[in-house]
Design an enzyme around this catalytic site. Structure first.
Site, PDB file in Angstrom:
ATOM      1  N   HIS A  32       0.825  -1.211   0.000  1.00 20.30           N
ATOM      2  CA  HIS A  32       0.000   0.000   0.000  1.00 20.30           C
ATOM      3  C   HIS A  32       0.862   1.265   0.000  1.00 20.30           C
ATOM      4  O   HIS A  32       0.399   2.325  -0.420  1.00 20.30           O
ATOM      5  CB  HIS A  32      -1.015  -0.010   1.156  1.00 20.30           C
ATOM      6  CG  HIS A  32      -0.484   0.273   2.511  1.00 20.30           C
ATOM      7  ND1 HIS A  32      -0.192  -0.722   3.429  1.00 20.30           N
ATOM      8  CD2 HIS A  32      -0.214   1.447   3.149  1.00 20.30           C
ATOM      9  CE1 HIS A  32       0.225  -0.166   4.556  1.00 20.30           C
ATOM     10  NE2 HIS A  32       0.224   1.133   4.415  1.00 20.30           N
ATOM     11  N   ASP A  57       1.226  -7.696   2.116  1.00 23.63           N
ATOM     12  CA  ASP A  57       1.358  -6.256   1.915  1.00 23.63           C
ATOM     13  C   ASP A  57       2.824  -5.846   1.760  1.00 23.63           C
ATOM     14  O   ASP A  57       3.425  -5.261   2.671  1.00 23.63           O
ATOM     15  CB  ASP A  57       0.714  -5.531   3.094  1.00 23.63           C
ATOM     16  CG  ASP A  57       0.432  -4.062   2.807  1.00 23.63           C
ATOM     17  OD1 ASP A  57       0.910  -3.563   1.779  1.00 23.63           O
ATOM     18  OD2 ASP A  57      -0.263  -3.426   3.612  1.00 23.63           O
ATOM     19  N   SER A 101       3.968   2.379   8.390  1.00 21.21           N
ATOM     20  CA  SER A 101       3.717   1.402   7.334  1.00 21.21           C
ATOM     21  C   SER A 101       5.000   1.141   6.560  1.00 21.21           C
ATOM     22  O   SER A 101       5.656   2.073   6.090  1.00 21.21           O
ATOM     23  CB  SER A 101       2.643   1.915   6.376  1.00 21.21           C
ATOM     24  OG  SER A 101       1.385   1.945   7.000  1.00 21.21           O
TER      25      SER A 101
END
Length: 719
Positions: free
Chosen positions: A87, A228, A654
């Site tokens: 992402h 991810d 992230s």
């Protein structure tokens, strides 16, 4: 400034029992001063402080950096190979995607260096040096060169950073940028020297059916089965210095990269995360938490919910639209759901009660201390005044600056009008060139005028249902008077007839620009009214911002003194931090236990070919069914996917590396859990978990599905 009490060096024994080691986004430069390294060793760390952060040498810090504009990435090979989240790389993957080359759907695997894709606009930043400039700032305050409030502002700090940079030994080095920031609400200041690389190329990305498996449904949820990750590479000139893209650039020879452990995990294992958490608000009062819920989160929930419903429908109907809006949808939906979860968790976890108890203790501590007495009450008084205005501001920005993209640069139009009135050819030509740039920027490859029109038709009435007529921007009066309250008619007129609505309208205007056309242009009127209303609301909020800043500075300083000898950490502000904890399961509610890891069995359990979020690629399904996992499988033959840890993270983390006690990479952080989405405001030691992608699943996908053994050979694998 009285900061000694919560920055003072302490014995680990003095506060070890009082501090839960998993809470805290700790500053690397204060590890020795705060003795946090001793706490980490008690948790299981086998490294020394200088192995993590060494101002005079190479350390783990040098393998971690800022990926793009809002994520963390880590270097996992001596050839500048970056690992981050899918992402985080999503905008770049989408940038390279088209209907013909749909890397979002199909994935992308560069089989050699020549296939790695240059990605214009993508940067990677390393922290080169961190300097304490608190004394310098305080001296300028004492000398009257700057006020205590203005010392915290960007203009002053940017100017100071530039001045210090010009005096430094790094001023002539390539790619160096500087940033000065306040910490502890202005009780402390640091200057960061960052080395910025601008030639970053896309190397590998799994299909979205792996990288976004579970989609919106699983976002912020556990158990998780999302692969991810994505990979990029830093390129530099022949000397290893930052350089713009060139075919002659070479992979960066990095001074530090992370070895990768595939030895496996057990519950209770030490885990630490180094990264760039974006923003937290751990020192809010009760009134400010309520303001966050009602005046910030609720506008985001309402307006984004309306927009996302439109985007979901149009993206499902067209591959072209799906690719165009994929990154916009993902970015909008992430914090839409986060806001929903945060409001729920604040209630479920009694955050207001916890804050109230903290304020009660602070009131006792503050007795007889004039600098702290009444601070909370003064903050609350300001919040009661600003909360309605804050709500208006966020509804307006979410609706007309966030959800709706179309508009007009009214200030450029004003300049053009002035040029036409004065017959000033220079101003006319300059304004026209600016308009051309704006038109191209609006009508870019990721914009669809008809999609934006549909969004506008959904947003206008939703906003009007919430905001009273007297508080709305002036264009709502136009809708009532000239369009008899018909939002759709007004929107169609703007999207069909405005100067910047389409190429034909724009070309016609440029052929003969007139004052009358500018004055009649609906998009220009709309944009002017929107900005004027935003500026008026911002002015109201700014009227109390200086007082509030000083009150927060005092409150946070006082909380630090009240907690001593326990050290405090500052709120996150997208600077490098370290958090440490353990691999750990949790019990979200009565009779429910969540194991600390998931396996590929869960992927097949969730599979639904009719739901785009839960489609399993045929090749992956075959590998799972055959248990063709190679050396990455668990001893029982299962394939791990994700795992939980107690690390304290937030947005910006992230892509951050999850490291074991030896500093070896075991995973990649990518999410928090639903039950603790109030964590940005209050850390919950029982419920808060970081959701991480197991590095073994990354390597399995890379090798078995992507056919990228050459990348794995670059890495240092510890078995």
């Amino acid at each position: 400034m009285k900061i000694r009490t919560y920055l003072v060096a302490l014995s680990a024994l003095a506060f070890g029992s009082a501090m839960r080691a998993d809470e805290g986004m700790w500053l690397l430069q204060l590890m020795k001063q705060q003795n946090s390294i001793e706490l980490m060793k008690k948790q299981g760390l086998k490294l020394e402080a200088d192995d993590l952060y060494n101002p005079g040498g190479v350390s783990l810090k040098d393998a971690v950096g800022i990926f793009g504009g809002g994520c963390t990435g880590e270097i996992i090979s001596p050839e500048g190979l970056i690992l981050t989240n899918h992402h985080c790389g999503y905008a770049s993957i989408q940038q390279h995607s088209s209907v013909e080359h749909d890397y979002l759907t199909d994935g992308f695997w560069a089989k050699n260096r020549s296939e790695e894709l240059p990605t214009p606009g993508l940067k990677f930043q390393f922290v080169d040096r961190i300097e304490d400039i608190t004394d310098i700032v305080n001296q300028k305050i004492a000398a009257g060169e700057v006020t205590e409030v203005n010392a915290m502002t960007r203009p002053f700090l940017n100017k100071l950073a530039k001045e210090l940079f010009e005096k430094s030994d790094l001023k002539d080095k390539k790619g160096i940028e500087v940033q000065a920031l306040p910490f502890y609400a202005g009780n402390k200041y640091y200057l960061f020297y960052k080395k910025v690389y601008t030639d970053v190329r896309m190397v590998a990305a799994p299909p979205s059916s792996i990288g976004k498996f579970g989609g919106e449904t699983d976002n912020w949820m556990w158990p998780r089965h999302t692969g991810d990750f994505s990979m990029f590479r830093i390129y530099a000139d022949a000397n290893g210095d930052p350089a713009e893209y060139s075919a002659s650039n070479v992979p960066l020879k990095t001074p530090k990269f992370l070895p990768i452990s595939i030895k496996g995990l057990e519950e209770g294992d030490y885990a630490m995360i180094m990264g760039f958490p974006g923003s937290t608000s751990r020192y809010l009062t009760v009134s400010e938490v309520k303001e966050r819920m009602e005046a910030q989160n609720q506008p985001r929930i309402t307006i984004r919910g309306a927009r996302l419903a439109v985007l979901k429908e149009v993206m499902a109907a067209s591959d072209k639209t799906r690719i165009q809006y994929a990154n916009k949808y993902a970015g909008s939906s992430n914090y839409w759901k986060n806001s929903i979860g945060m409001n729920k968790a604040i209630i479920d976890n009694d955050v207001l009660g916890t804050k109230a108890e903290q304020e009660k203790k602070f009131a006792e501590f503050a007795k007889g201390k004039p600098e702290y007495e009444g601070v909370v009450e003064k903050i609350d008084a300001i919040v009661s005044q600003t909360m309605p205005v804050t709500g208006q501001y966020y509804y307006l920005t979410e609706a007309f600056s966030g959800a709706i993209e179309f508009g007009s640069p009214y200030m450029v139009m004003d300049n053009l009008k002035k040029g036409l009135e004065e017959k000033n050819d220079s101003l006319i030509n300059k304004s026209i060139e600016q308009l051309k740039e704006v038109f191209a920027d609006i009508h870019n490859k990721d914009y669809d005028h008809e999609v934006d029109r549909k969004v506008a038709k959904a947003i206008f009435p939703v906003y009007a249902e919430i905001i009273p007529a007297e508080q709305r921007p002036a264009f709502y009066q136009t809708i009532e008077k000239e369009f008899k309250g018909d939002y759709n008619a007004y929107i169609d007129a703007m999207y069909d007839n405005s100067i910047l609505a389409n190429q034909a309208n724009f070309d016609k205007f440029l052929k003969k620009p007139t004052i009358k056309a500018i004055e009649k242009d609906i998009a220009t009127q709309y944009s002017r009214a929107k900005i004027e209303k935003l500026m008026a609301l911002a002015k109201d909020l700014n009227s109390t911002s200086k007082e509030l800043a000083l009150l927060h500075k005092a409150y946070i300083r006082g909380l630090g003194e009240m907690k001593e000898p326990v050290p405090s950490y500052p709120d996150a502000n997208f600077t490098i931090r370290l958090t440490y904890g353990n691999v750990k399961s949790y019990n979200p509610r009565d009779a429910v236990h969540y194991k600390y890891y998931t396996t590929t069995d869960g992927i097949l359990e969730k599979e639904n070919p009719e739901d785009r979020e839960f489609v399993v690629p045929a090749k992956l399904k075959e590998l799972i069914q055959k248990k063709d996992f190679g050396r990455y499988a668990l001893p029982n033959g299962d394939m791990p996917v994700c795992f939980l840890s107690t690390n304290d993270i937030t947005g910006g983390n992230s892509g951050s590396p999850v490291l074991n006690a030896n500093g070896e990479l075991i995973g990649c952080a990518f999410d928090g859990n639903w039950e603790s989405l109030s964590g940005d405001i209050n850390f919950d030691n029982n419920l808060q978990r970081c959701i991480n992608l197991d590095i073994r699943y990354v390597l399995f996908i890379l090798e078995k599905l992507g056919g990228c053994e050459h990348l794995i050979k670059e890495m240092k694998i510890v078995e």
